[in-house]
Write an enzyme that holds these catalytic residues in place. Sequence first.
Site, PDB file in Angstrom:
ATOM      1  N   ASP A 121      28.326  20.341  -3.950  1.00 20.35           N
ATOM      2  CA  ASP A 121      26.965  20.491  -4.414  1.00 20.35           C
ATOM      3  C   ASP A 121      26.234  19.216  -3.975  1.00 20.35           C
ATOM      4  O   ASP A 121      26.854  18.225  -3.589  1.00 20.35           O
ATOM      5  CB  ASP A 121      26.904  20.692  -5.935  1.00 20.35           C
ATOM      6  CG  ASP A 121      25.581  21.347  -6.347  1.00 20.35           C
ATOM      7  OD1 ASP A 121      24.612  21.290  -5.553  1.00 20.35           O
ATOM      8  OD2 ASP A 121      25.501  21.908  -7.448  1.00 20.35           O
TER       9      ASP A 121
HETATM   10  C1  BGC Z   1      22.180  22.918  -6.912  1.00 17.15           C
HETATM   11  C2  BGC Z   1      22.798  23.892  -5.927  1.00 17.15           C
HETATM   12  C3  BGC Z   1      21.895  24.029  -4.738  1.00 17.15           C
HETATM   13  C4  BGC Z   1      21.703  22.647  -4.121  1.00 17.15           C
HETATM   14  C5  BGC Z   1      20.827  22.649  -2.883  1.00 17.15           C
HETATM   15  C6  BGC Z   1      21.797  21.606  -6.274  1.00 17.15           C
HETATM   16  O1  BGC Z   1      20.993  20.858  -7.120  1.00 17.15           O
HETATM   17  O2  BGC Z   1      23.059  22.691  -7.982  1.00 17.15           O
HETATM   18  O3  BGC Z   1      23.005  25.133  -6.541  1.00 17.15           O
HETATM   19  O4  BGC Z   1      22.428  24.945  -3.830  1.00 17.15           O
HETATM   20  O5  BGC Z   1      21.082  21.813  -5.081  1.00 17.15           O
HETATM   21  O6  BGC Z   1      19.506  22.867  -3.206  1.00 17.15           O
END
Ligand code: BGC
Length: 716
Positions: A262
């Site tokens: 993530d």
């Molecule tokens: C989220 C993810 C997301 C990523 C990219 C993170 O803050 O938890 O689910 O895909 O950001 O935007």
Amino acid sequence: MLSYLRIITLLIIVPTVMSCQSPSEELPSSAIESKIDSLIRLMTIEEKVNMIHASSAFTGGGVERLGIPELITSDGPHGVRHEHGRDWAKDENVYDSSTYLPTGTALAATWNTELGYKFGTVLGSEANFRGKDIILGPGFNIIRSPLNGRNFEYLTEDPYLNSRLVVGYIKGVQEHDVAACAKHYIANTYEYEREYVDVKMDERTMREIYLPAYISAVQEGEVLAVMAAYNKFNGTYCAHSKYLLDDILKGELGFEGLVMSDWNAVKGTEAAYVGMDLEMGTDLAIGTEDYGKFHMGDTVVGLVEEGKLDESILDDKVRRILRVMFQINKFGDRKKGQYNTPEHQRTAREIANESITLLKNQDVLPLKKELNKLAVIGGNATWKHAGAGGSSQVKAYYEITPLEGIENTLAESTEIVFSPGYGIGKNGQATDEMIAEAVANVSSADAAIYIGGWVRGYTDEWDDNVFDAENVDKPDMFLPFGQDKLINAILKANPNTIIVIMGGGPTDMRAWESNAKGIVQAWYPGMEGGNAIAAVLFGDVNPSGKLPMTFPAKLEDSPAHSISSYPNENLLIDHKEGIFVGYRHFDTREIEPMFPFGHGLSYTSFEYSDLAISRNEGQVTVSLQVSNTGSVQGGEVVQLYVKDMESSLERPEQELKEFSKLFIEPGASVMVEFKLDSSAFKYFKEGEGWILEPGDFEIRVGSSSRDIRLKEILTL
Ligand code: BGC
């Protein structure tokens, strides 16, 4: 002169992928692997390392010299997100308003696996059209607490329903030569301090509740990417966990795709030593655009050169990234996606139609269309939700609000009076004046509809994300902006007012539930949501949604909160409730929910009969007849639960093991057949694995977890 010659030589002898690639669809996996071998052999350590971390906000690095392009990712689970430039800034000058599908809990409320697949095809096709390689969804963390800000993106509290829905979604996406990304692995069930909390969980709970949908995603859906969650799991960051990534995911489950982090979930170089293949979004590069600063950047080059990190570990990461590129035909004849087609909009509508869940109906719904005056009250009647909520923001191609949907449905002769009743915003409230206006309107109308509930943000800016949004949890389950007072005032003035609640999950309705005759849960129903809500309210669509999670009467009744297992001051989330998540807790502990798991009413009635159970070579067949005994066509979700009558380990009162959504004409009957293998009867015991304990099991079939119509004992 020498360097000039070298460049010429390189240009001649390096077999770039682009130049020699035939469509990989036709390539057997052994041919892909040998192509990957030859590419890896040609790569320097720096080039390899360049591929295992981001090269911009949403891309993974490529190797230009070898014709390996960057890997392009995009959020998110229910629509392709707006374009970012290479940094986080919105790219304003592009056509990036896309199909906005109903969000995760709405999809789950359809209990329709075919719609999971259709949902995926829309996303995959649009992601492909926009040039994306990986779409960052499905998100399917188990819904453990009603407060989790991201519940709206996820699906359900039940591992079986979760597993069934993700498979179709993934297949739908990947059919369009785009990789799906199963997230967030694993047990990221709160947003509060999500980057630092430590989830404490026993193995049984992991295996019975949190892991099943990943097993299906990997083994049935053949998902190509998995995103490791932010949180720690039993003391180790998920993104650094050998146990989760190597032993379970890549080892036991046989996952061959890539694991990405993530955004900013990798916290140190340790991740490079385990099955983390691609580091994304790390804060270290903010402002500099120097992605070598990532934990899996320049430091890793040094570690490999010094022999401190085996190059084969690095090669495996690169191999997995290249494998995904080959699988999505990045080097070959890639399918062509489509964007904002009427068919995509029809899918959004179909999912919305089937998601809307009729919670209560004391002969007030459907409403008659022949009205002189209709009062519509509530901020959500005109509010648009697509653009907020965090990474799942979608710049919607259009979004029909409930008020617009109602206007589209009724003849012009009906006068529609709208009053918001409350304001949405940081200081949004139901003021006395607003309440008085709403009361006057409902009192003088032939019918009244309240459309309220939750929002995902006040604007589409990240800072204004609230309630159903990333990075925040809800403070409690009570409706915001003073809605309880408003609802009671309008119900007093017009007791037939229909209450429609939008939102990602449960609401504490105790203040007004007993006064309301008609209650509808409308979720976040996507770009066609307003039309779908109106169609259900006025009877053009017979509701068939069922709750994919329990709606507790009050927060303290729900498992995590009844034992105060919200992150404590040490940021520890102790899953003391174990496997007793959702209805497993409510049913076993005999707690009356406001509305139970699997509940949802229809405008017709269904009768269940002729239950028959037979066994044949380790398989149990359960059949029954379901008849539509009402006067309109309707959709019913037949749910099969198993109760272990006696077990040496405590088991839940019942567990969902099968379901089927049927559409039946009035007066007609259909036969339903379920096949259960031994896994439907087993439990997990630490140290021993999955156990089938002989004895009696009750097979229960019904219309919800608390509306069991037929049951019979089966002895195994
Ligand atoms: C989220 C993810 C997301 C990523 C990219 C993170 O803050 O938890 O689910 O895909 O950001 O935007």
